[in-house]
Write a protein that holds these residues in place. Structure first.
Motif, PDB file in Angstrom:
ATOM      1  N   UNK A  97     105.227  -0.054 -63.300  1.00 40.20           N
ATOM      2  CA  UNK A  97     105.285   0.296 -64.718  1.00 40.20           C
ATOM      3  C   UNK A  97     105.237  -0.962 -65.572  1.00 40.20           C
ATOM      4  N   UNK A  98     104.354  -0.969 -66.575  1.00 45.10           N
ATOM      5  CA  UNK A  98     104.257  -2.085 -67.500  1.00 45.10           C
ATOM      6  C   UNK A  98     103.372  -3.226 -67.040  1.00 45.10           C
ATOM      7  N   UNK A  99     102.758  -3.117 -65.873  1.00 48.26           N
ATOM      8  CA  UNK A  99     101.900  -4.180 -65.347  1.00 48.26           C
ATOM      9  C   UNK A  99     100.433  -3.738 -65.463  1.00 48.26           C
ATOM     10  N   UNK A 100      99.555  -4.676 -65.801  1.00 48.59           N
ATOM     11  CA  UNK A 100      98.126  -4.367 -65.931  1.00 48.59           C
ATOM     12  C   UNK A 100      97.403  -4.555 -64.604  1.00 48.59           C
ATOM     13  N   UNK A 101      96.283  -3.890 -64.472  1.00 51.75           N
ATOM     14  CA  UNK A 101      95.434  -4.017 -63.292  1.00 51.75           C
ATOM     15  C   UNK A 101      93.986  -4.097 -63.714  1.00 51.75           C
ATOM     16  N   UNK A 102      93.096  -3.968 -62.753  1.00 55.32           N
ATOM     17  CA  UNK A 102      91.660  -4.035 -63.016  1.00 55.32           C
ATOM     18  C   UNK A 102      90.987  -2.780 -62.477  1.00 55.32           C
ATOM     19  N   UNK A 103      89.970  -2.342 -63.175  1.00 55.71           N
ATOM     20  CA  UNK A 103      89.102  -1.254 -62.743  1.00 55.71           C
ATOM     21  C   UNK A 103      87.711  -1.879 -62.632  1.00 55.71           C
ATOM     22  N   UNK A 104      87.137  -1.856 -61.431  1.00 58.90           N
ATOM     23  CA  UNK A 104      85.855  -2.517 -61.195  1.00 58.90           C
ATOM     24  C   UNK A 104      84.787  -1.492 -60.835  1.00 58.90           C
ATOM     25  N   UNK A 105      83.568  -1.745 -61.310  1.00 58.01           N
ATOM     26  CA  UNK A 105      82.468  -0.828 -61.032  1.00 58.01           C
ATOM     27  C   UNK A 105      81.164  -1.588 -60.891  1.00 58.01           C
ATOM     28  N   UNK A 106      80.201  -0.913 -60.304  1.00 56.25           N
ATOM     29  CA  UNK A 106      78.842  -1.413 -60.210  1.00 56.25           C
ATOM     30  C   UNK A 106      77.901  -0.221 -60.162  1.00 56.25           C
ATOM     31  N   UNK A 107      76.758  -0.316 -60.849  1.00 59.55           N
ATOM     32  CA  UNK A 107      75.799   0.791 -60.882  1.00 59.55           C
ATOM     33  C   UNK A 107      74.369   0.270 -60.756  1.00 59.55           C
ATOM     34  N   UNK A 108      73.488   1.169 -60.335  1.00 59.48           N
ATOM     35  CA  UNK A 108      72.052   0.905 -60.278  1.00 59.48           C
ATOM     36  C   UNK A 108      71.334   2.039 -60.985  1.00 59.48           C
ATOM     37  N   UNK A 109      70.241   1.739 -61.640  1.00 57.76           N
ATOM     38  CA  UNK A 109      69.342   2.724 -62.267  1.00 57.76           C
ATOM     39  C   UNK A 109      70.055   3.599 -63.295  1.00 57.76           C
ATOM     40  N   UNK A 110      71.069   3.058 -63.972  1.00 56.39           N
ATOM     41  CA  UNK A 110      71.788   3.821 -64.998  1.00 56.39           C
ATOM     42  C   UNK A 110      71.437   3.255 -66.369  1.00 56.39           C
ATOM     43  N   UNK A 111      71.275   4.145 -67.331  1.00 55.44           N
ATOM     44  CA  UNK A 111      71.007   3.697 -68.695  1.00 55.44           C
ATOM     45  C   UNK A 111      72.257   3.791 -69.562  1.00 55.44           C
ATOM     46  N   UNK A 112      73.240   4.592 -69.087  1.00 54.66           N
ATOM     47  CA  UNK A 112      74.448   4.803 -69.882  1.00 54.66           C
ATOM     48  C   UNK A 112      75.591   5.163 -68.939  1.00 54.66           C
ATOM     49  N   UNK A 113      76.819   4.728 -69.287  1.00 59.35           N
ATOM     50  CA  UNK A 113      78.009   5.045 -68.497  1.00 59.35           C
ATOM     51  C   UNK A 113      79.053   5.703 -69.368  1.00 59.35           C
ATOM     52  N   UNK A 143      76.152  -0.526 -68.282  1.00 65.54           N
ATOM     53  CA  UNK A 143      75.673  -0.630 -66.902  1.00 65.54           C
ATOM     54  C   UNK A 143      75.659  -2.094 -66.449  1.00 65.54           C
ATOM     55  N   UNK A 144      76.148  -2.326 -65.237  1.00 64.91           N
ATOM     56  CA  UNK A 144      76.171  -3.670 -64.650  1.00 64.91           C
ATOM     57  C   UNK A 144      76.235  -3.529 -63.138  1.00 64.91           C
ATOM     58  N   UNK A 145      75.713  -4.516 -62.436  1.00 63.19           N
ATOM     59  CA  UNK A 145      75.764  -4.458 -60.971  1.00 63.19           C
ATOM     60  C   UNK A 145      77.182  -4.724 -60.468  1.00 63.19           C
ATOM     61  N   UNK A 146      77.981  -5.456 -61.263  1.00 61.48           N
ATOM     62  CA  UNK A 146      79.378  -5.711 -60.898  1.00 61.48           C
ATOM     63  C   UNK A 146      80.131  -6.138 -62.151  1.00 61.48           C
ATOM     64  N   UNK A 147      81.208  -5.399 -62.473  1.00 57.53           N
ATOM     65  CA  UNK A 147      81.994  -5.720 -63.661  1.00 57.53           C
ATOM     66  C   UNK A 147      83.392  -5.139 -63.492  1.00 57.53           C
ATOM     67  N   UNK A 148      84.394  -5.813 -64.071  1.00 58.55           N
ATOM     68  CA  UNK A 148      85.774  -5.330 -64.049  1.00 58.55           C
ATOM     69  C   UNK A 148      86.308  -5.298 -65.480  1.00 58.55           C
ATOM     70  N   UNK A 149      87.160  -4.315 -65.739  1.00 62.53           N
ATOM     71  CA  UNK A 149      87.838  -4.226 -67.033  1.00 62.53           C
ATOM     72  C   UNK A 149      89.334  -4.107 -66.770  1.00 62.53           C
TER      73      UNK A 149
END
Length: 189
Positions: free
Chosen positions: A43-59, A70-76
């Motif tokens: 509780x109260x600690x931040x983390x990361x959500x990472x994704x990668x996509x191909x052939x996408x125009x919108x997420x 869209x990105x081949x590798x990105x974290x938020x």
């Protein structure tokens, strides 16, 4: 007349070819990765959500954290207040390309246990002499130690070793996390 029909048929084929009837279908969007780091957040600690996509125009990410592209590798960064299921949907450039969707759960719970300042009163003793192994602990649901007798009021384990002994203290958290440490006491013969 046959000649005119042949001429018209050739014209129709030419229009069909140039208008895209022979185009390859658009590539389907593909989510190549979707993960959380870590999957359990105190509780109260931040983390990361990472994704990668191909052939996408919108997420699209639900629940919404921030605009993602869209990105081949990105974290938020994420900081959910409670256990949350995140769903990522990747949309193709054309409606006929379809979409790809993946979900994952990030658990939120009590802070992980922390064991610190683990030390023995002496790391060299005579056979049968008293040894105290003391420690500090935070966020523990329970604590155990062995061998010897653990006193939780003082956070010390007391023992009278007859041979060289390694003492282990383990702090247990609210969601099955553990933190442990050891100290070895040498017994002189």
């Amino acid at each position: 007349m046959v000649r005119n029909l042949t001429h018209w048929a050739a014209a129709i084929v030419a229009v069909a070819v140039t208008s895209g009837c022979n185009r390859t279908p658009p590539e389907k969007p593909h989510i190549t990765q979707f993960k959380a780091d870590p999957v359990f957040l105190p509780t109260g600690i931040a983390g990361k959500l990472c994704y990668g996509v191909e052939h996408a125009s919108r997420l699209e990410l639900t629940p919404h954290v921030e605009e993602i592209l869209p990105a081949s590798e990105r974290c938020i960064d994420i900081a959910p207040k409670q256990t949350t299921v995140y769903t990522l949907t990747a949309f193709g450039a054309a409606a006929s390309a379809g979409q790809d969707t993946k979900s994952l759960e990030v658990k939120v719970g009590p802070p992980a246990p922390r064991l610190s300042d683990l030390k023995a009163s002496s790391t060299r003793v005579r056979r049968g002499a008293q040894v105290k192994v003391c420690f500090k602990v935070q966020n523990a649901k329970s604590v155990d130690g062995k061998p010897g007798k653990l006193n939780r009021k003082t956070n010390c384990l007391v023992d009278y070793p007859r041979k060289t002994t390694t003492y282990r203290i383990t702090a247990h958290g609210g969601d099955k996390e553990v933190d442990s440490g050891t100290v070895t006491v040498n017994v002189a013969r």
